[in-house]
Design a protein around this motif. Structure first.
Motif, PDB file in Angstrom:
ATOM      1  N   SER A 235       5.376 -16.278  -5.441  1.00 58.82           N
ATOM      2  CA  SER A 235       5.398 -15.541  -4.180  1.00 58.82           C
ATOM      3  C   SER A 235       4.402 -14.389  -4.238  1.00 58.82           C
ATOM      4  CB  SER A 235       6.801 -14.997  -3.903  1.00 58.82           C
ATOM      5  OG  SER A 235       7.104 -13.953  -4.826  1.00 58.82           O
ATOM      6  N   ILE A 236       4.037 -13.892  -3.072  1.00 61.21           N
ATOM      7  CA  ILE A 236       3.142 -12.737  -3.009  1.00 61.21           C
ATOM      8  C   ILE A 236       3.773 -11.545  -3.709  1.00 61.21           C
ATOM      9  CG2 ILE A 236       2.025 -11.106  -1.445  1.00 61.21           C
ATOM     10  CD1 ILE A 236       1.787 -13.375   0.564  1.00 61.21           C
ATOM     11  N   LYS A 237       5.062 -11.375  -3.495  1.00 56.96           N
ATOM     12  CA  LYS A 237       5.762 -10.252  -4.105  1.00 56.96           C
ATOM     13  C   LYS A 237       5.703 -10.334  -5.624  1.00 56.96           C
ATOM     14  CE  LYS A 237      10.224  -7.840  -4.104  1.00 56.96           C
ATOM     15  NZ  LYS A 237      11.618  -7.856  -3.588  1.00 56.96           N
TER      16      LYS A 237
ATOM     17  N   ASN B  86      -5.937 -14.222   4.927  1.00 52.88           N
ATOM     18  CA  ASN B  86      -5.070 -14.472   6.086  1.00 52.88           C
ATOM     19  C   ASN B  86      -3.606 -14.226   5.762  1.00 52.88           C
ATOM     20  OD1 ASN B  86      -4.698 -15.099   8.775  1.00 52.88           O
ATOM     21  ND2 ASN B  86      -4.370 -17.268   8.382  1.00 52.88           N
ATOM     22  N   LEU B  87      -3.359 -13.146   5.025  1.00 54.77           N
ATOM     23  CA  LEU B  87      -2.001 -12.860   4.560  1.00 54.77           C
ATOM     24  C   LEU B  87      -1.558 -11.452   4.909  1.00 54.77           C
ATOM     25  CD1 LEU B  87      -2.246 -14.479   1.024  1.00 54.77           C
ATOM     26  CD2 LEU B  87      -0.699 -15.208   2.819  1.00 54.77           C
ATOM     27  N   SER B  88      -2.205 -10.832   5.885  1.00 52.69           N
ATOM     28  CA  SER B  88      -1.891  -9.432   6.147  1.00 52.69           C
ATOM     29  C   SER B  88      -0.428  -9.243   6.542  1.00 52.69           C
ATOM     30  CB  SER B  88      -2.814  -8.876   7.233  1.00 52.69           C
ATOM     31  OG  SER B  88      -2.713  -9.634   8.422  1.00 52.69           O
ATOM     32  N   SER B  89       0.128 -10.170   7.319  1.00 50.90           N
ATOM     33  CA  SER B  89       1.530 -10.023   7.733  1.00 50.90           C
ATOM     34  C   SER B  89       2.472 -10.147   6.545  1.00 50.90           C
ATOM     35  CB  SER B  89       1.884 -11.069   8.796  1.00 50.90           C
ATOM     36  OG  SER B  89       1.679 -12.379   8.311  1.00 50.90           O
TER      37      SER B  89
ATOM     38  N   ILE C 282       4.693  -3.340   0.820  1.00 58.93           N
ATOM     39  CA  ILE C 282       3.964  -2.076   0.982  1.00 58.93           C
ATOM     40  C   ILE C 282       4.245  -1.090  -0.148  1.00 58.93           C
ATOM     41  CG2 ILE C 282       3.840   0.022   2.398  1.00 58.93           C
ATOM     42  CD1 ILE C 282       3.727  -1.675   4.849  1.00 58.93           C
ATOM     43  N   PRO C 283       5.499  -0.914  -0.583  1.00 57.47           N
ATOM     44  CA  PRO C 283       5.732   0.001  -1.713  1.00 57.47           C
ATOM     45  C   PRO C 283       4.969  -0.406  -2.975  1.00 57.47           C
ATOM     46  CG  PRO C 283       7.791  -0.463  -0.602  1.00 57.47           C
ATOM     47  CD  PRO C 283       6.774  -1.406  -0.027  1.00 57.47           C
TER      48      PRO C 283
ATOM     49  N   PRO D 135      -0.672  -1.184   8.755  1.00 56.47           N
ATOM     50  CA  PRO D 135       0.402  -0.175   8.742  1.00 56.47           C
ATOM     51  C   PRO D 135      -0.131   1.208   8.397  1.00 56.47           C
ATOM     52  CG  PRO D 135       1.021  -2.143   7.498  1.00 56.47           C
ATOM     53  CD  PRO D 135      -0.432  -2.258   7.788  1.00 56.47           C
ATOM     54  N   ILE D 136       0.298   2.203   9.126  1.00 60.81           N
ATOM     55  CA  ILE D 136      -0.172   3.568   8.915  1.00 60.81           C
ATOM     56  C   ILE D 136       0.195   4.075   7.527  1.00 60.81           C
ATOM     57  CG2 ILE D 136       1.919   4.640   9.861  1.00 60.81           C
ATOM     58  CD1 ILE D 136      -1.743   5.859  10.290  1.00 60.81           C
ATOM     59  N   THR D 137       1.273   3.532   6.938  1.00 62.40           N
ATOM     60  CA  THR D 137       1.732   3.988   5.630  1.00 62.40           C
ATOM     61  C   THR D 137       0.768   3.628   4.507  1.00 62.40           C
ATOM     62  OG1 THR D 137       3.072   1.966   5.504  1.00 62.40           O
ATOM     63  CG2 THR D 137       4.191   3.983   6.206  1.00 62.40           C
TER      64      THR D 137
END
Length: 210
Positions: free
Chosen positions: A80-82, A118-121, A129-130, A162-164
Motif C-alpha cells: 500500500s502507499i501507506k 496520478n496518486l494525489s488523492s 499527510i502526517p 492540501p494546505i497542511t
C-alpha cells in the motif's frame, strides 16, 4: 531560446537537489520518465535507475523504473502507499519482510527518488499527510541524503493540494513545446525532405503557429 524540455529537465533537477517533495502538474507520464532518465544519466548526479522507487497503483506494487515490471527483488506481495511512506519515513522498517536498502548501511548512504503518478488523492489522505510531514521534517533536519526526494506526477490542479502540506511542496509546471520543438517532432514523423516542398512547408508553418 531555451527549449521547454530543457527547462523542465533543469527545473526538476534543481528540485531533486534541494527539495523534499516535488509536484509535477502534468498528465504525460512517459515524458516525465524520459526527463528523469536524462537526469539519471547526467554524470554529476551519481544516480542510477535502481535509485528510483516507483509505486504503481494499478498493480499495487513497487515496479522497476526502467521496465515498469513488479520489482520482485523488493517484494512479491501487494504494497500500500501507506506502507511505502512508512518505510520512507523510517527506513529501518521492512516492506513485506524485506528492506529496500538490502543491507544494514545507514539510510543517508542511499540516494532514493520515490515516484508516484496520478496518486494525489491517495497520497493526501488523513493517514498519509502526517507521514509526508514527518518526511519533510526529517529532510530539513538533514536526516536524509539531499537526493532523497518524493516526486508526485499528477494532472490534478495545484489549488487542490492540501494546505497542511502545500507549503512544503515545490511545484514544477510543464511548459508547452516551443515552435522549434514542434517542427523537430514533425520532421521526425514525416522526414526532413517534406520541408523542401513549399506548399507543405506553408502547411507545417501554419500548424506550428496554431
Amino acid at each position: 531560446m531555451k527549449k521547454s524540455y530543457d527547462i523542465l529537465r533543469d527545473q526538476l533537477l534543481d528540485c531533486i537537489l534541494s527539495c523534499p517533495i516535488v509536484y509535477v502538474n502534468h498528465h504525460h507520464y512517459s515524458l516525465i520518465d524520459k526527463v528523469l532518465m536524462d537526469i539519471i544519466s547526467l554524470p554529476n548526479t551519481k544516480l542510477q535507475n535502481d535509485c528510483v522507487i516507483e509505486f504503481d497503483k494499478g498493480q499495487g506494487a513497487i515496479v522497476r523504473f526502467d521496465t515498469k515490471q513488479i520489482d520482485s527483488e523488493i517484494t512479491k506481495q501487494p504494497v500500500s502507499i501507506k506502507e511505502l511512506l512508512k518505510y520512507v519515513v523510517d527506513p529501518s522498517l521492512k516492506i513485506k519482510n524485506k528492506s529496500l536498502n538490502g543491507d544494514d548501511r545507514p539510510w543517508n548512504y542511499h540516494k532514493r527518488i520515490f515516484l508516484f503518478k496520478n496518486l494525489s488523492s491517495d497520497l493526501f489522505g488523513e493517514n498519509e499527510i502526517p507521514l509526508l510531514q514527518t518526511f519533510v521534517s526529517k529532510y530539513e533536519s538533514d536526516e536524509y541524503d539531499p537526493l532523497t526526494t518524493i516526486i508526485i506526477v499528477s494532472p490534478d490542479p495545484i489549488q487542490y493540494l492540501p494546505i497542511t502540506i502545500k507549503n512544503h511542496i515545490s511545484i514544477v509546471e510543464v511548459l508547452p513545446p516551443t515552435a522549434e520543438e514542434i517542427e523537430e517532432c514533425i520532421e521526425e514523423k514525416i522526414g526532413l525532405e517534406s520541408f523542401t516542398n513549399p506548399r507543405l512547408k506553408r502547411d507545417i508553418d501554419e500548424m506550428v503557429r496554431t
